[in-house]
Write a protein that holds these residues in place. Structure first.
Motif, PDB file in Angstrom:
ATOM      1  N   MET A 144       5.561   7.134  -1.076  1.00 37.05           N
ATOM      2  CA  MET A 144       4.157   7.278  -1.351  1.00 37.05           C
ATOM      3  C   MET A 144       3.367   6.117  -0.741  1.00 37.05           C
ATOM      4  O   MET A 144       2.383   6.337  -0.061  1.00 37.05           O
ATOM      5  CB  MET A 144       3.943   7.341  -2.866  1.00 37.05           C
ATOM      6  CG  MET A 144       2.495   7.217  -3.267  1.00 37.05           C
ATOM      7  SD  MET A 144       2.115   7.379  -5.022  1.00 37.05           S
ATOM      8  CE  MET A 144       3.242   6.293  -5.800  1.00 37.05           C
ATOM      9  N   MET A 145       3.754   4.875  -1.023  1.00 36.49           N
ATOM     10  CA  MET A 145       3.011   3.734  -0.493  1.00 36.49           C
ATOM     11  C   MET A 145       3.139   3.641   1.019  1.00 36.49           C
ATOM     12  O   MET A 145       2.197   3.235   1.688  1.00 36.49           O
ATOM     13  CB  MET A 145       3.455   2.433  -1.168  1.00 36.49           C
ATOM     14  CG  MET A 145       3.062   2.348  -2.638  1.00 36.49           C
ATOM     15  SD  MET A 145       1.305   2.626  -2.988  1.00 36.49           S
ATOM     16  CE  MET A 145       0.557   1.195  -2.261  1.00 36.49           C
ATOM     17  N   ALA A 146       4.280   4.022   1.577  1.00 32.67           N
ATOM     18  CA  ALA A 146       4.437   3.996   3.030  1.00 32.67           C
ATOM     19  C   ALA A 146       3.461   4.973   3.681  1.00 32.67           C
ATOM     20  O   ALA A 146       2.858   4.669   4.710  1.00 32.67           O
ATOM     21  CB  ALA A 146       5.874   4.323   3.419  1.00 32.67           C
ATOM     22  N   GLU A 147       3.277   6.137   3.087  1.00 38.97           N
ATOM     23  CA  GLU A 147       2.327   7.133   3.607  1.00 38.97           C
ATOM     24  C   GLU A 147       0.900   6.587   3.529  1.00 38.97           C
ATOM     25  O   GLU A 147       0.123   6.707   4.472  1.00 38.97           O
ATOM     26  CB  GLU A 147       2.444   8.441   2.830  1.00 38.97           C
ATOM     27  CG  GLU A 147       1.482   9.522   3.287  1.00 38.97           C
ATOM     28  CD  GLU A 147       1.739  10.023   4.701  1.00 38.97           C
ATOM     29  OE1 GLU A 147       0.791  10.564   5.303  1.00 38.97           O
ATOM     30  OE2 GLU A 147       2.854   9.865   5.224  1.00 38.97           O
ATOM     31  N   LEU A 148       0.549   5.995   2.383  1.00 34.39           N
ATOM     32  CA  LEU A 148      -0.778   5.401   2.249  1.00 34.39           C
ATOM     33  C   LEU A 148      -0.982   4.271   3.247  1.00 34.39           C
ATOM     34  O   LEU A 148      -2.056   4.119   3.810  1.00 34.39           O
ATOM     35  CB  LEU A 148      -0.987   4.865   0.832  1.00 34.39           C
ATOM     36  CG  LEU A 148      -1.287   5.903  -0.234  1.00 34.39           C
ATOM     37  CD1 LEU A 148      -1.295   5.256  -1.604  1.00 34.39           C
ATOM     38  CD2 LEU A 148      -2.600   6.592   0.033  1.00 34.39           C
ATOM     39  N   ALA A 149       0.063   3.481   3.440  1.00 31.77           N
ATOM     40  CA  ALA A 149      -0.037   2.347   4.362  1.00 31.77           C
ATOM     41  C   ALA A 149      -0.366   2.822   5.764  1.00 31.77           C
ATOM     42  O   ALA A 149      -1.211   2.251   6.439  1.00 31.77           O
ATOM     43  CB  ALA A 149       1.267   1.553   4.365  1.00 31.77           C
ATOM     44  N   ALA A 150       0.292   3.874   6.195  1.00 31.24           N
ATOM     45  CA  ALA A 150       0.150   4.328   7.577  1.00 31.24           C
ATOM     46  C   ALA A 150      -1.090   5.190   7.814  1.00 31.24           C
ATOM     47  O   ALA A 150      -1.722   5.092   8.859  1.00 31.24           O
ATOM     48  CB  ALA A 150       1.396   5.103   7.985  1.00 31.24           C
ATOM     49  N   GLN A 162       2.108  -3.524  10.117  1.00 26.95           N
ATOM     50  CA  GLN A 162       2.679  -3.839   8.805  1.00 26.95           C
ATOM     51  C   GLN A 162       3.543  -2.664   8.356  1.00 26.95           C
ATOM     52  O   GLN A 162       3.163  -1.861   7.512  1.00 26.95           O
ATOM     53  CB  GLN A 162       1.566  -4.145   7.801  1.00 26.95           C
ATOM     54  CG  GLN A 162       0.826  -5.418   8.122  1.00 26.95           C
ATOM     55  CD  GLN A 162      -0.378  -5.640   7.235  1.00 26.95           C
ATOM     56  OE1 GLN A 162      -1.088  -4.709   6.880  1.00 26.95           O
ATOM     57  NE2 GLN A 162      -0.621  -6.903   6.889  1.00 26.95           N
ATOM     58  N   THR A 163       4.734  -2.591   8.905  1.00 31.68           N
ATOM     59  CA  THR A 163       5.609  -1.440   8.699  1.00 31.68           C
ATOM     60  C   THR A 163       6.686  -1.667   7.643  1.00 31.68           C
ATOM     61  O   THR A 163       7.382  -0.734   7.268  1.00 31.68           O
ATOM     62  CB  THR A 163       6.285  -1.048  10.021  1.00 31.68           C
ATOM     63  OG1 THR A 163       7.027  -2.169  10.511  1.00 31.68           O
ATOM     64  CG2 THR A 163       5.253  -0.601  11.049  1.00 31.68           C
ATOM     65  N   GLU A 164       6.836  -2.892   7.179  1.00 33.59           N
ATOM     66  CA  GLU A 164       7.833  -3.179   6.146  1.00 33.59           C
ATOM     67  C   GLU A 164       7.153  -3.111   4.787  1.00 33.59           C
ATOM     68  O   GLU A 164       6.118  -3.732   4.567  1.00 33.59           O
ATOM     69  CB  GLU A 164       8.437  -4.562   6.368  1.00 33.59           C
ATOM     70  CG  GLU A 164       9.563  -4.895   5.413  1.00 33.59           C
ATOM     71  CD  GLU A 164      10.194  -6.238   5.735  1.00 33.59           C
ATOM     72  OE1 GLU A 164      10.469  -6.989   4.790  1.00 33.59           O
ATOM     73  OE2 GLU A 164      10.402  -6.534   6.934  1.00 33.59           O
ATOM     74  N   VAL A 165       7.733  -2.329   3.877  1.00 34.47           N
ATOM     75  CA  VAL A 165       7.190  -2.172   2.531  1.00 34.47           C
ATOM     76  C   VAL A 165       8.151  -2.831   1.552  1.00 34.47           C
ATOM     77  O   VAL A 165       9.330  -2.483   1.510  1.00 34.47           O
ATOM     78  CB  VAL A 165       7.000  -0.682   2.172  1.00 34.47           C
ATOM     79  CG1 VAL A 165       6.446  -0.529   0.755  1.00 34.47           C
ATOM     80  CG2 VAL A 165       6.093   0.007   3.178  1.00 34.47           C
TER      81      VAL A 165
END
Length: 141
Positions: free
Chosen positions: A1-7, A60-63
């Motif tokens: 979820m957060m990775a999708e929001l991040a990108a 910023q690809t590392e979560v």
């Protein structure tokens, strides 16, 4: 979820994280729950844009995700201090037992700091977002 929001950002997902009155009451002690709901409804949720921008920069690809129970945050031990903003110490006594709060950082691989989000909590059968809850203390002064 957060990775999708991040990108990409996702307005519908962000809207789904809006806490209900029952969510505030489950996470916070009663008087603080009321203050928190007024604070977030007048601020974050009132100003939510119809479109959401990405939550992180493209590199910023590392979560990184840390979770702490409300009991661990109330104890304010070394792990909580290392992985959560110091503002949690200010509101630790306002947290009710039995929940876990998450802190998420989106960073450039190899770097220590990036975009930080905290206050994501699974409560009442769904995810809800209570970012920077110590700011409630600054409101209504």
């Amino acid at each position: 979820m957060m990775a999708e929001l991040a990108a990409h950002g996702d307005p519908a997902l962000v809207a789904s994280l809006r806490p209900t009155t029952a969510d505030y009451q489950a996470l916070f002690e009663p008087a603080f729950a009321e203050r928190a709901q007024r604070f977030y409804e007048k601020g974050l949720w009132a100003s939510m844009p119809p479109t959401a921008a990405p939550f992180a920069k493209p590199d910023q690809t590392e979560v990184r995700v840390w979770g702490a129970t409300t009991e661990e945050l109330r104890a304010w031990g070394k792990d909580a201090q290392a992985n959560f903003p110091g503002g949690y110490e200010e509101i630790k006594d306002q947290l009710r037992p039995g929940l876990t709060i998450y802190s998420i950082d989106m960073v450039v691989p190899g770097e220590e700091h990036g975009m930080a989000y905290n206050g994501l909590t699974y409560v009442n059968g769904h995810w809800a977002f209570f970012p920077k809850p110590w700011r409630v203390l600054e409101s209504e002064k």
